[in-house]
Design a protein around this motif. Structure first.
Motif, PDB file in Angstrom:
ATOM      1  N   THR A   1       0.813  -1.218   0.000  1.00 37.37           N
ATOM      2  CA  THR A   1       0.000   0.000   0.000  1.00 37.37           C
ATOM      3  C   THR A   1       0.846   1.268   0.000  1.00 37.37           C
ATOM      4  O   THR A   1       0.308   2.369  -0.134  1.00 37.37           O
ATOM      5  CB  THR A   1      -0.936   0.026   1.216  1.00 37.37           C
ATOM      6  N   ALA A   2       2.173   1.115   0.175  1.00 41.88           N
ATOM      7  CA  ALA A   2       3.045   2.298   0.159  1.00 41.88           C
ATOM      8  C   ALA A   2       3.327   2.774  -1.259  1.00 41.88           C
ATOM      9  O   ALA A   2       3.918   3.846  -1.434  1.00 41.88           O
ATOM     10  CB  ALA A   2       4.364   1.984   0.865  1.00 41.88           C
ATOM     11  N   SER A   3       2.936   2.013  -2.267  1.00 40.59           N
ATOM     12  CA  SER A   3       3.201   2.413  -3.647  1.00 40.59           C
ATOM     13  C   SER A   3       2.255   3.533  -4.066  1.00 40.59           C
ATOM     14  O   SER A   3       1.116   3.631  -3.597  1.00 40.59           O
ATOM     15  CB  SER A   3       3.073   1.216  -4.590  1.00 40.59           C
ATOM     16  N   GLU A   4       2.733   4.369  -4.973  1.00 43.96           N
ATOM     17  CA  GLU A   4       1.979   5.541  -5.400  1.00 43.96           C
ATOM     18  C   GLU A   4       0.635   5.142  -6.005  1.00 43.96           C
ATOM     19  O   GLU A   4       0.548   4.218  -6.804  1.00 43.96           O
ATOM     20  CB  GLU A   4       2.783   6.331  -6.428  1.00 43.96           C
ATOM     21  N   GLY A   5      -0.402   5.857  -5.593  1.00 45.59           N
ATOM     22  CA  GLY A   5      -1.739   5.588  -6.102  1.00 45.59           C
ATOM     23  C   GLY A   5      -2.675   5.040  -5.055  1.00 45.59           C
ATOM     24  O   GLY A   5      -3.884   5.312  -5.084  1.00 45.59           O
ATOM     25  N   PHE A   6      -2.155   4.261  -4.097  1.00 41.49           N
ATOM     26  CA  PHE A   6      -3.021   3.741  -3.047  1.00 41.49           C
ATOM     27  C   PHE A   6      -3.557   4.870  -2.177  1.00 41.49           C
ATOM     28  O   PHE A   6      -2.815   5.799  -1.830  1.00 41.49           O
ATOM     29  CB  PHE A   6      -2.260   2.747  -2.166  1.00 41.49           C
ATOM     30  N   PRO A   7      -4.833   4.813  -1.821  1.00 43.12           N
ATOM     31  CA  PRO A   7      -5.362   5.787  -0.863  1.00 43.12           C
ATOM     32  C   PRO A   7      -4.626   5.663   0.470  1.00 43.12           C
ATOM     33  O   PRO A   7      -4.042   4.628   0.770  1.00 43.12           O
ATOM     34  CB  PRO A   7      -6.835   5.378  -0.717  1.00 43.12           C
ATOM     35  N   ASP A   8      -4.657   6.730   1.263  1.00 40.84           N
ATOM     36  CA  ASP A   8      -4.054   6.626   2.590  1.00 40.84           C
ATOM     37  C   ASP A   8      -5.052   5.997   3.561  1.00 40.84           C
ATOM     38  O   ASP A   8      -6.177   5.662   3.198  1.00 40.84           O
ATOM     39  CB  ASP A   8      -3.565   7.991   3.071  1.00 40.84           C
ATOM     40  N   ARG A   9      -4.614   5.823   4.800  1.00 40.72           N
ATOM     41  CA  ARG A   9      -5.465   5.164   5.795  1.00 40.72           C
ATOM     42  C   ARG A   9      -6.754   5.931   6.036  1.00 40.72           C
ATOM     43  O   ARG A   9      -7.824   5.341   6.222  1.00 40.72           O
ATOM     44  CB  ARG A   9      -4.689   4.975   7.110  1.00 40.72           C
ATOM     45  N   ALA A  10      -6.653   7.254   6.053  1.00 40.88           N
ATOM     46  CA  ALA A  10      -7.844   8.067   6.301  1.00 40.88           C
ATOM     47  C   ALA A  10      -8.879   7.853   5.197  1.00 40.88           C
ATOM     48  O   ALA A  10     -10.085   7.750   5.473  1.00 40.88           O
ATOM     49  CB  ALA A  10      -7.463   9.543   6.402  1.00 40.88           C
ATOM     50  N   ALA A  11      -8.429   7.775   3.947  1.00 41.41           N
ATOM     51  CA  ALA A  11      -9.358   7.558   2.832  1.00 41.41           C
ATOM     52  C   ALA A  11      -9.975   6.164   2.910  1.00 41.41           C
ATOM     53  O   ALA A  11     -11.170   5.992   2.609  1.00 41.41           O
ATOM     54  CB  ALA A  11      -8.638   7.752   1.509  1.00 41.41           C
ATOM     55  N   PHE A  12      -9.175   5.163   3.289  1.00 34.88           N
ATOM     56  CA  PHE A  12      -9.722   3.819   3.475  1.00 34.88           C
ATOM     57  C   PHE A  12     -10.825   3.838   4.531  1.00 34.88           C
ATOM     58  O   PHE A  12     -11.920   3.282   4.330  1.00 34.88           O
ATOM     59  CB  PHE A  12      -8.607   2.850   3.876  1.00 34.88           C
ATOM     60  N   CYS A  13     -10.551   4.467   5.661  1.00 37.23           N
ATOM     61  CA  CYS A  13     -11.540   4.513   6.745  1.00 37.23           C
ATOM     62  C   CYS A  13     -12.802   5.264   6.308  1.00 37.23           C
ATOM     63  O   CYS A  13     -13.923   4.844   6.620  1.00 37.23           O
ATOM     64  CB  CYS A  13     -10.934   5.189   7.975  1.00 37.23           C
ATOM     65  N   ALA A  14     -12.625   6.363   5.601  1.00 39.75           N
ATOM     66  CA  ALA A  14     -13.783   7.143   5.166  1.00 39.75           C
ATOM     67  C   ALA A  14     -14.658   6.336   4.217  1.00 39.75           C
ATOM     68  O   ALA A  14     -15.896   6.386   4.310  1.00 39.75           O
ATOM     69  CB  ALA A  14     -13.307   8.437   4.494  1.00 39.75           C
ATOM     70  N   ARG A  15     -14.033   5.597   3.320  1.00 44.00           N
ATOM     71  CA  ARG A  15     -14.817   4.800   2.365  1.00 44.00           C
ATOM     72  C   ARG A  15     -15.550   3.669   3.089  1.00 44.00           C
ATOM     73  O   ARG A  15     -16.718   3.401   2.820  1.00 44.00           O
ATOM     74  CB  ARG A  15     -13.907   4.251   1.273  1.00 44.00           C
ATOM     75  N   TYR A  16     -14.859   3.012   4.017  1.00 43.72           N
ATOM     76  CA  TYR A  16     -15.508   1.942   4.783  1.00 43.72           C
ATOM     77  C   TYR A  16     -16.658   2.499   5.622  1.00 43.72           C
ATOM     78  O   TYR A  16     -17.748   1.922   5.667  1.00 43.72           O
ATOM     79  CB  TYR A  16     -14.484   1.241   5.684  1.00 43.72           C
ATOM     80  N   ALA A  17     -16.432   3.620   6.290  1.00 41.55           N
ATOM     81  CA  ALA A  17     -17.471   4.217   7.131  1.00 41.55           C
ATOM     82  C   ALA A  17     -18.683   4.628   6.299  1.00 41.55           C
ATOM     83  O   ALA A  17     -19.836   4.447   6.726  1.00 41.55           O
ATOM     84  CB  ALA A  17     -16.909   5.423   7.886  1.00 41.55           C
ATOM     85  N   ALA A  18     -18.444   5.167   5.106  1.00 43.39           N
ATOM     86  CA  ALA A  18     -19.561   5.570   4.242  1.00 43.39           C
ATOM     87  C   ALA A  18     -20.378   4.357   3.800  1.00 43.39           C
ATOM     88  O   ALA A  18     -21.605   4.434   3.680  1.00 43.39           O
ATOM     89  CB  ALA A  18     -19.026   6.313   3.017  1.00 43.39           C
ATOM     90  N   ALA A  19     -19.701   3.230   3.569  1.00 49.69           N
ATOM     91  CA  ALA A  19     -20.388   2.030   3.108  1.00 49.69           C
ATOM     92  C   ALA A  19     -21.154   1.331   4.221  1.00 49.69           C
ATOM     93  O   ALA A  19     -22.159   0.655   3.968  1.00 49.69           O
ATOM     94  CB  ALA A  19     -19.390   1.055   2.483  1.00 49.69           C
ATOM     95  N   THR A  20     -20.697   1.478   5.462  1.00 51.89           N
ATOM     96  CA  THR A  20     -21.276   0.703   6.567  1.00 51.89           C
ATOM     97  C   THR A  20     -22.045   1.546   7.572  1.00 51.89           C
ATOM     98  O   THR A  20     -22.864   0.998   8.333  1.00 51.89           O
ATOM     99  CB  THR A  20     -20.165  -0.034   7.327  1.00 51.89           C
ATOM    100  N   GLY A  21     -21.775   2.854   7.622  1.00 53.43           N
ATOM    101  CA  GLY A  21     -22.397   3.701   8.629  1.00 53.43           C
ATOM    102  C   GLY A  21     -21.821   3.539  10.018  1.00 53.43           C
ATOM    103  O   GLY A  21     -22.379   4.063  10.986  1.00 53.43           O
ATOM    104  N   ARG A  22     -20.692   2.862  10.147  1.00 57.64           N
ATOM    105  CA  ARG A  22     -20.112   2.642  11.477  1.00 57.64           C
ATOM    106  C   ARG A  22     -19.230   3.810  11.897  1.00 57.64           C
ATOM    107  O   ARG A  22     -18.604   4.471  11.083  1.00 57.64           O
ATOM    108  CB  ARG A  22     -19.312   1.330  11.500  1.00 57.64           C
TER     109      ARG A  22
END
Length: 355
Positions: free
Chosen positions: A267-288
């Motif tokens: 995930t350190a390679s260029e192009g991967f979202p950062d941790r905050a973006a991962f969390c935001a996408r998961y939270a938007a999908a689940t409402g948690r």
């Protein structure tokens, strides 16, 4: 006919060939068995016949294993329940289960081979995907984890896979027992962090399937960044979904970060979202609510230290056969385990891991 090398440790080639031939009528023996290096618990082999088709065989480590660990029937049951059109979770189709020692000296199961890449490091991620594909892979990880946590566990027949309540409490007890059984002298931090975690367990947000080891290199990724299959379900149970998010964040190395204590840094390679973006996408999908995710990340670091203590114990005993080396030796030492425990303590004390 191609001349084959002897079967690796953990495989009775003749017996497994006969077993597989009864389930795959088109099988063209003799079979080639290639160990997959990279996992640290159950042993995995790619199986190929003379016609070209491939399968994957999974079995427990060689020799003594801890009680309740390495349950092949459980893994097979989970894949069978999630596969086909029963859920949107991508898993390899299963071929069959040998539930006892009669065929290969230990239980095993075979699943179909899923073509794609396992991105174990930054170099592999850069080689296999362009920047757009890497971004898609990161987004797909969040979507796939949300899909796992959305499965109706009763509808797919997994409602009795485990207790739904007190997941974290059970995990703290389980892994601390393993630490007691395989402890390495001179690492008081593991006991200290255990005490701090046990005194501050958050309220569980519902009960879902918990994969237990969800991360980039436990998925097969297609050339467009799509998650084609989620692998390594041996730690799967029911419980708190945020434990999976915490585990994923531990392995989500961002650009410029050190990863010597972790098995992969794709995930350190260029192009991967950062941790905050991962969390935001998961939270938007689940409402948690992920406002307390730092606690779960600290727990995941601590649990990883306990798990690796057990892996070190199995390596020392020779239970990993031909799959013992993967270049992650820095983690399999007193200093490596202490480093993970120290990271757990700092995240827990700071209360922040995602900016």
């Amino acid at each position: 006919m191609t001349e084959l090398s002897p079967a690796p440790a953990g495989v009775d080639a003749d017996a497994v060939t006969g077993w597989l031939a009864a389930r795959v009528p088109s099988l063209a023996p003799p079979l080639a068995f290639t160990p997959v290096v990279g996992g640290h618990s159950n042993l995995t082999y790619v199986v190929a016949d003379q016609g070209g088709p491939q399968w994957v065989l999974r079995r427990p480590p060689l020799g003594h294993v801890l009680a309740t660990a390495h349950d092949m029937g459980r893994e097979h049951r989970i894949l069978a329940a999630l596969g086909g059109d029963r859920t949107p979770v991508p898993v390899p189709p299963v071929v069959g289960l040998s539930p006892d020692d009669s065929v290969n000296g230990a239980p095993f199961y075979v699943m179909e081979f899923v073509d794609g890449a396992v991105l174990r490091n930054e170099a592999a991620a850069t080689r296999e995907l362009d920047a757009a594909g890497r971004r898609r892979a990161g987004e797909q990880l969040a979507d796939t984890l949300a899909a796992i946590h959305a499965v109706d566990i009763d509808a797919v027949g997994l409602g009795d896979l485990g207790r739904r309540e007190d997941y974290i409490g059970r995990q703290l007890r389980r892994w601390h027992r393993q630490w007691d059984a395989t402890r390495v002298p001179g690492i008081p931090e593991i006991d200290e962090v255990h005490a701090a975690l046990a005194a501050s367990v958050p309220e569980q947000q519902g009960a879902t399937i918990v994969h237990g080891d969800f991360r980039l290199d436990n998925c097969i990724i297609g050339p467009d960044g799509t998650v084609r299959a989620v692998l390594d379900w041996e730690l799967c149970t029911l419980g708190d979904p945020l434990a999976d998010v915490g585990t994923t964040l531990v392995y989500w190395v961002e650009r410029g970060e050190a990863a010597e204590l972790l098995p992969s840094d794709g995930t350190a390679s260029e192009g991967f979202p950062d941790r905050a973006a991962f969390c935001a996408r998961y939270a938007a999908a689940t409402g948690r609510d992920l406002s307390g995710i730092a606690w779960y990340t600290a727990f995941a670091y601590w649990r990883l230290a306990c798990i690796l203590a057990g892996v070190l114990d199995r390596y020392t005993a020779g239970a990993m056969g031909d799959q013992a080396g993967d270049g992650g030796a820095s983690r399999f030492s007193r200093e490596g385990l202490a480093g993970l425990a120290a990271k757990a303590r700092s995240v827990l004390e700071e209360g922040k891991f995602v900016s």
